[in-house]
Each structure stands twice: as structure tokens, then as C-alpha cells.
Motif scaffolding. Structure first.
Motif, PDB file in Angstrom:
ATOM      1  N   HIS A  53       0.837  -1.196   0.000  1.00 33.44           N
ATOM      2  CA  HIS A  53       0.000   0.000   0.000  1.00 33.44           C
ATOM      3  C   HIS A  53       0.878   1.254   0.000  1.00 33.44           C
ATOM      4  O   HIS A  53       1.681   1.448   0.920  1.00 33.44           O
ATOM      5  CB  HIS A  53      -0.908   0.013   1.226  1.00 33.44           C
ATOM      6  N   ARG A 105      -5.568   2.787  -0.756  1.00 37.34           N
ATOM      7  CA  ARG A 105      -6.184   1.485  -0.969  1.00 37.34           C
ATOM      8  C   ARG A 105      -5.771   0.921  -2.325  1.00 37.34           C
ATOM      9  O   ARG A 105      -5.572   1.670  -3.281  1.00 37.34           O
ATOM     10  CB  ARG A 105      -7.707   1.604  -0.908  1.00 37.34           C
ATOM     11  N   LEU A 158     -10.598  -2.511   6.107  1.00 34.36           N
ATOM     12  CA  LEU A 158      -9.535  -1.515   6.180  1.00 34.36           C
ATOM     13  C   LEU A 158      -9.926  -0.293   7.005  1.00 34.36           C
ATOM     14  O   LEU A 158      -9.203   0.714   6.989  1.00 34.36           O
ATOM     15  CB  LEU A 158      -9.108  -1.079   4.774  1.00 34.36           C
TER      16      LEU A 158
END
Length: 271
Positions: A53, A105, A158
Motif C-alpha cells: 500500500h 487502498r 480496512l
């Protein structure tokens, strides 16, 4: 080495990614709009970065610069350094783990991608509590489940609380989100998975007595109502975790979804 940027004003617009982290509705809209999520704590930040990420920024007390020196050395992102009172004013709580990271993301894989090569998966229907989703991911990853599938209304793995509870297991377990609640369960069966619906119903089969197939999917229902009647009907087997008879006589007939998921994932992966 990332550049340390001292900040004294909690209203500084550069810190917008970290504002009111306890406000779930605000965070849902902000994180969806900007395609970001926030990781809390040294271990979780490391795991998020290792999972690929990209880092937007870090927010931390200066004393965390040394423990994270190896991470900071490879970053091309701002690191905002604040005092503890400023940190609490921004986030809305005391950040005991000292450091926060805003990360981008990654696109979720399609359903068929997470099914390919998997033999044991969990499928969550309408589990809306972020803590429960994080804990289920941790159980599933630790016990050797290959992937997770989430119904459209499930909580976000998340979200900061989910990540924290999972201790970063959300980065270790591949997952996809259904796009068609009515038909995707049939698609999973068509991919060769036996569907096992976990329920406390006394007429369900004990989970350790069911003749299982090579590819298995464990269906977990919402915290209050459990699995929908549609999913129970579509399952190949309804399975239960047998309760102690004394407990049953006292009205204790089930476990919470996280405890049940842990036991069921253990059974799911034994053979």
C-alpha cells in the motif's frame, strides 16, 4: 529518508487524513472519497507497507522516529511530527501506539480471483461491526483459511479499528467483496466449494460430523440475526458447534460470532 515536518496547529489542512478517526460516518465518506485508510501502530504500519500500500503520509510523536527509522528511510512521503495534545485533538483519542499512517487502498480483486487456488474460505454475510470483521480475519488467517468473501453490507476490513483488532491480518488474507448478494453464493458453489452454513440451530449437524468436500466455504452470519433464510436454504449443510448440555439448560445456546468463527475455522482447516 522521509522529511520530518513539525506541525503545531491541529487544524492544519495537511493533517486532514487523520481528522476525527472515531467518527465512523465521517471516516467512511472521507476514506471512500480519497481512496485511503489509516493504520495505527508500528507493527500494523509495517505490515500495510509490506503488503504494497503506497504511503500518503505519517503522523507521529517525535519519539517514534527512531523505532520507525528503517521504514522512514525508504519513504517518499511527508512525516508530520506533533506533540501528544495536538495528536489527540486531531484524532479524537489518545494514540498509545504513537504513530499513524495514511495509505492508499489497492483495487480489490474480483471474486473469481480469490477463489482460484483456494481450498478453505470464509464468507461473511452482513457482519457490520468493524471489530468483529477484524477479529474474524485474524482467526481465519491464523488458522490457515485461504481467503475471505464479504457480502456487500459487511464492515470495511480496512477501517482503522478492523485493522487494529486484526493486528494486520487484513493484509495477509486475500479477500473480495460480492457484487451480487442473490447470485454470488451460487457462483461460489459452481466454482467447486461446499457451502457450510454455521448456525446455533439444534437441528443442524455438528460441524465435526459432516462429511466435507475438498473445497469448503464457511458461511458466517450477522451478529444478531445470524445467516439470512436465503443463505441457510442455499447451503449444502447447516452446521453447528455443539454446546455443553449444562450450559443449554441455563439458556446459553450459542457463542458470539468471533468465538464461533475461531472454532469453526479450526474445524474447517483440519483436513
Amino acid at each position: 529518508m522521509a522529511h520530518l515536518v513539525p506541525v503545531q496547529d491541529p487544524a492544519d489542512p495537511r493533517l486532514a487524513d487523520y481528522v476525527r478517526l472515531r467518527d465512523v460516518n465521517l471516516r467512511k465518506s472521507l476514506e471512500a472519497e480519497h481512496g485511503l485508510f489509516v493504520a495505527e501502530g508500528e507493527k500494523v504500519i509495517r505490515r500495510a507497507i509490506a503488503a504494497g500500500h503506497p504511503v500518503r503520509s505519517l503522523l507521529m510523536a517525535r519519539r517514534w522516529a527512531d523505532p520507525l527509522a528503517d521504514v522512514l528511510s525508504g519513504l517518499d512521503a511527508p512525516v508530520y511530527v506533533v506533540d501528544d495534545p495536538v495528536m489527540e485533538s486531531i484524532t479524537g483519542f489518545q494514540v498509545h501506539r504513537g504513530a499513524l499512517a495514511s495509505l492508499e487502498r489497492l483495487p480489490l480483486p474480483p471474486l473469481d480471483a480469490v477463489l482460484t487456488g483456494a481450498r478453505r474460505i470464509v464468507i461473511c454475510e452482513d457482519i457490520v461491526d468493524h471489530t468483529n470483521i477484524g477479529a474474524i480475519f485474524r482467526c481465519a488467517a491464523a488458522l490457515g483459511v485461504d481467503a475471505a468473501v464479504l457480502a456487500p453490507r459487511c464492515a470495511d476490513p480496512l477501517y482503522r479499528r478492523s485493522i487494529k483488532v486484526s493486528m494486520g491480518a487484513v493484509f495477509a488474507l486475500p479477500y473480495a467483496r460480492m457484487t451480487d448478494w442473490h447470485n454470488d453464493l451460487s457462483a461460489i458453489r459452481d466454482a467447486g466449494f461446499q457451502l457450510l452454513a454455521l448456525t446455533p440451530s439444534p437441528d443442524a449437524d455438528p460441524i465435526d460430523e459432516v462429511k466435507t468436500a475438498d473445497r469448503r466455504a464457511l458461511l458466517l452470519g450477522s451478529e444478531g440475526d445470524g445467516l439470512s433464510s436465503r443463505w441457510l436454504h442455499e447451503a449444502d449443510h447447516r452446521v453447528r458447534i455443539p454446546m455443553n448440555e449444562t450450559a443449554l439448560s441455563r439458556g446459553v445456546d450459542s457463542l458470539n460470532v468471533v468465538a464461533a468463527a475461531a472454532i469453526a475455522c479450526y474445524a474447517l482447516t483440519r483436513t
